[in-house]
Design an enzyme around this catalytic site. Sequence first.
Site, PDB file in Angstrom:
ATOM      1  N   THR A 193       1.066  -1.109   0.029  1.00 11.08           N
ATOM      2  CA  THR A 193       0.120   0.078   0.054  1.00 11.08           C
ATOM      3  C   THR A 193       0.655   1.121  -0.031  1.00 11.08           C
ATOM      4  O   THR A 193       2.063   1.108   0.808  1.00 11.08           O
ATOM      5  CB  THR A 193      -0.619   0.145   1.415  1.00 11.08           C
ATOM      6  N   ASP A 194      -0.002   2.269   0.069  1.00 12.44           N
ATOM      7  CA  ASP A 194       1.100   3.602  -0.240  1.00 12.44           C
ATOM      8  C   ASP A 194       1.026   4.161   1.172  1.00 12.44           C
ATOM      9  O   ASP A 194       1.704   5.019   1.324  1.00 12.44           O
ATOM     10  CB  ASP A 194       0.201   5.023  -0.967  1.00 12.44           C
ATOM     11  N   GLU A 195      -0.149   3.452   2.332  1.00 11.39           N
ATOM     12  CA  GLU A 195       0.481   4.327   3.463  1.00 11.39           C
ATOM     13  C   GLU A 195       1.937   4.078   4.266  1.00 11.39           C
ATOM     14  O   GLU A 195       2.240   4.974   4.991  1.00 11.39           O
ATOM     15  CB  GLU A 195      -0.792   3.179   3.876  1.00 11.39           C
ATOM     16  N   TYR A 235      -1.982  -1.522  11.563  1.00 10.13           N
ATOM     17  CA  TYR A 235      -2.001  -1.093  10.014  1.00 10.13           C
ATOM     18  C   TYR A 235      -0.671  -1.543   8.582  1.00 10.13           C
ATOM     19  O   TYR A 235      -0.081  -2.142   8.201  1.00 10.13           O
ATOM     20  CB  TYR A 235      -3.162  -0.524   8.930  1.00 10.13           C
TER      21      TYR A 235
END
Length: 378
Positions: A135-137, A184
């Site tokens: 993910t980009d997170e 997360y």
Amino acid sequence: MKRTIIITGGAGFIGSHVVRLFVNKYPEYRIINLDKLTYAGNLANLKDIEDKPNYRFVKMDICDFEGVYKLMQEEHVDGIIHLAAESHVDRSIKDPFTFAQTNVMGTLSMLQAAKAYWESLPEKWEGKRFYHISTDEVYGALEMTHPEGIEPPFTTKASSGKHHLAYGEKFFTEDLKYQPHSPYSAAKASSDHFVRAFHDTYGMPTVVTNCSNNYGPYQFPEKLIPLFINNIRHRKPLPVYGKGENVRDWLYVVDHARAIDMIFHEGKVGETYNIGGFNEWKNIDIIKVLINTVDRLLGRPEGADMDLITYVTDRAGHDLRYAIDSSKLQKELGWEPSLQFEEGIEETVRWYLDNQEWMDNVTSGDYQRYYDDMYSHR
Ligand code: NAD
Ligand code: DAU
């Protein structure tokens, strides 16, 4: 060429689109959907392909190293596309242990099983691929900087050379340092590091991609877009975190699946690719689009449901802005998103309104009985 691929998390939102694409596009491949069927796994997402001869569903936990190893041996697996994860930020804030267990230990278990099986073969790594979906997170949050005197969104030039509407001058690029903020994203970051470590230490043919926010059919209605579409339909309050000013970069899920197909086949071993559509939106603006679209499609006066917007306490550690620079993927492999956001969001709203039965099954928990009815006796 024949291939046998395990797709983990194939009963989830993105995984089901990837499974569908591969099963339909490559009848000569054998596609094994390995999924534990947590609350987020729903086999009804795959009704249209479940009887195809090149498809097999296996209910299994990615943390079950022995089970995964035996499955790889039995099926002569040569490719893994790893999507299984706990994926909801709000849940990770309440229960970080589950996120570390699934996202970190589960990824390590998949890596170890693949290493043990592939190293036991005479040809070892040749013709193999371990593709990890991230993910980009993991990159953290970007600021909302803007040239003096110009209010965002403004037009900026990304490294693709193209101009895009943006809320800041910086983008997430592949070389950026990881700065995850939520449990997360911290767990996803850790899993990405393990995948790269297996490439660098053992020579495993890995590839990692980091994608922006996905939207489209079959997303679990705890995430912003399906939750709000359902609430608008039933005229329930829309809980907007903070001031609704946070920016996300949205990509239609089928375009993500197309990118995964391309990168699985053509991406360079050991590389990382960012995936995103240069499509930044403030939450509050998306929410207004959703209200107008649902109202129009249900024959209500457009905007009639604006009063459902309810500002609530902000998410802890809420990242301000995500913006992916996917120029590398566009330049090296020629991938482009196929849908404009306006078309994609209209199609998405229409899908949720037309599939009320799917939504009712998910929100009532009935979908979890589907496995027992359909699969346990097979
Ligand atoms: P999702 O929550 O809809 O689906 C996750 C799937 O994984 C479910 O089918 C679930 O049953 C399965 N799963 C969970 N734990 C498992 C375990 N221990 N063993 C086997 N299966 C298990 O998630 P999603 O939104 O489809 O995301 C899929 C992947 O893509 C994740 O790795 C996520 O981090 C990544 N990603 C998601 C987005 C997004 O916007 N949704 C964006 C970028 C990257
Ligand atoms: O960026 C990719 C990530 O996108 C994925 O890695 C995650 O798996 C996926 O869940 C998604 O994370 P977000 O936290 O961005 O998605 P979510 O739909 O939960 O929230 C989107 C934005 O909307 C975010 O700024 C929080 C806000 N929000 C969300 C919900 C559920 C609200 O204001 N109210 C809500 O009720």
